[in-house]
Design a protein around this motif. Sequence first.
Motif, mmCIF file in Angstrom:
data_model
loop_
_atom_site.group_PDB
_atom_site.id
_atom_site.type_symbol
_atom_site.label_atom_id
_atom_site.label_comp_id
_atom_site.label_asym_id
_atom_site.label_seq_id
_atom_site.Cartn_x
_atom_site.Cartn_y
_atom_site.Cartn_z
ATOM 1 N N THR A 1 14.085 135.828 43.304
ATOM 2 C CA THR A 1 13.203 135.561 42.173
ATOM 3 C C THR A 1 12.267 134.406 42.452
ATOM 4 O OG1 THR A 1 14.900 134.147 41.219
ATOM 5 C CG2 THR A 1 14.864 136.442 40.509
ATOM 6 N N ASP A 53 9.707 124.675 43.338
ATOM 7 C CA ASP A 53 10.032 123.758 42.258
ATOM 8 C C ASP A 53 10.118 124.554 40.959
ATOM 9 O OD1 ASP A 53 10.402 121.633 40.581
ATOM 10 O OD2 ASP A 53 8.384 120.809 40.829
ATOM 11 N N ALA A 54 11.319 124.686 40.404
ATOM 12 C CA ALA A 54 11.533 125.490 39.204
ATOM 13 C C ALA A 54 10.804 124.901 38.008
ATOM 14 C CB ALA A 54 13.022 125.610 38.917
ATOM 15 N N GLN A 55 10.781 123.588 37.876
ATOM 16 C CA GLN A 55 10.111 122.950 36.741
ATOM 17 C C GLN A 55 8.604 123.200 36.791
ATOM 18 O OE1 GLN A 55 11.536 121.594 34.092
ATOM 19 N NE2 GLN A 55 9.466 121.483 33.240
ATOM 20 N N ARG A 114 7.152 125.715 38.105
ATOM 21 C CA ARG A 114 6.949 127.121 37.800
ATOM 22 C C ARG A 114 6.973 127.357 36.278
ATOM 23 N NH1 ARG A 114 9.522 128.757 41.950
ATOM 24 N NH2 ARG A 114 11.589 128.480 41.080
ATOM 25 N N GLU A 115 7.895 126.725 35.576
ATOM 26 C CA GLU A 115 7.974 126.864 34.121
ATOM 27 C C GLU A 115 6.749 126.262 33.444
ATOM 28 O OE1 GLU A 115 10.058 128.536 32.113
ATOM 29 O OE2 GLU A 115 10.956 129.320 33.952
ATOM 30 N N ASP A 116 6.270 125.116 33.951
ATOM 31 C CA ASP A 116 5.085 124.475 33.381
ATOM 32 C C ASP A 116 3.842 125.335 33.561
ATOM 33 O OD1 ASP A 116 6.676 122.379 32.649
ATOM 34 O OD2 ASP A 116 6.073 121.084 34.335
ATOM 35 N N TRP A 117 3.784 126.075 34.641
ATOM 36 C CA TRP A 117 2.622 126.874 34.960
ATOM 37 C C TRP A 117 2.526 128.118 34.081
ATOM 38 C CZ3 TRP A 117 1.841 131.809 37.032
ATOM 39 C CH2 TRP A 117 0.544 132.069 37.467
ATOM 40 N N LYS A 118 3.657 128.640 33.621
ATOM 41 C CA LYS A 118 3.661 129.870 32.826
ATOM 42 C C LYS A 118 2.851 129.692 31.548
ATOM 43 C CE LYS A 118 8.100 131.774 34.202
ATOM 44 N NZ LYS A 118 9.427 132.144 33.743
ATOM 45 N N ASN A 158 2.244 129.941 27.765
ATOM 46 C CA ASN A 158 3.103 129.939 26.592
ATOM 47 C C ASN A 158 2.334 130.285 25.322
ATOM 48 O OD1 ASN A 158 5.391 129.200 28.017
ATOM 49 N ND2 ASN A 158 4.774 127.061 28.012
#
Length: 180
Positions: free
Chosen positions: A147, A153-155, A157-161, A163
Amino acid sequence: MARPASGAEHIDAAKALLRTAKTAEELRRAQAVLLPLTQGFSMQQTAAVIGRSVGATCSMRTRFLAVHAGRRAAARSKRELRNHASVPLQEEARVLDKVFSGAAEGQVLVVPQLKPLIDQHLGKTLSLSSIYRMLARHGWRKLAPDTAHPQGDAQAREDWKKNSAPRWIKSAPASPTLRR
């Protein structure tokens, strides 16, 4: 007039093969030798009976006679050849058991990182595609898709999504009376 068939000294070996044949190819091989010698068939007639071309029948017959005369080694079975593999299946299984011992404990295995270990155990360099084919031969498979990159960097990646709220609104279906 055609040349008489040779190989009369190998009739007994061909008859033994005819009795013990386990595959259609072994049966054809025995018939390619026996029919010209015992029934007087020509090469064309023999080829028609066994369902092969004249050239294939002649080659089959010549190979059988050469093997039984000791001038040529017997062909190995397809299972034994395994696409001209240089490492036997048992050796492959042993290497995979050593290298992938962490898989039993649920560890994530990344093949490119383990490639040097496999190369070291086998004593030669393999390509990644060869290693993946080896894994498939021994029943290994990828259970979960990747995945994310292991060094990502998981954080971030979440910030980039995105919302934002969905902007698509389902409209009512067009009435059948309104046509353009």
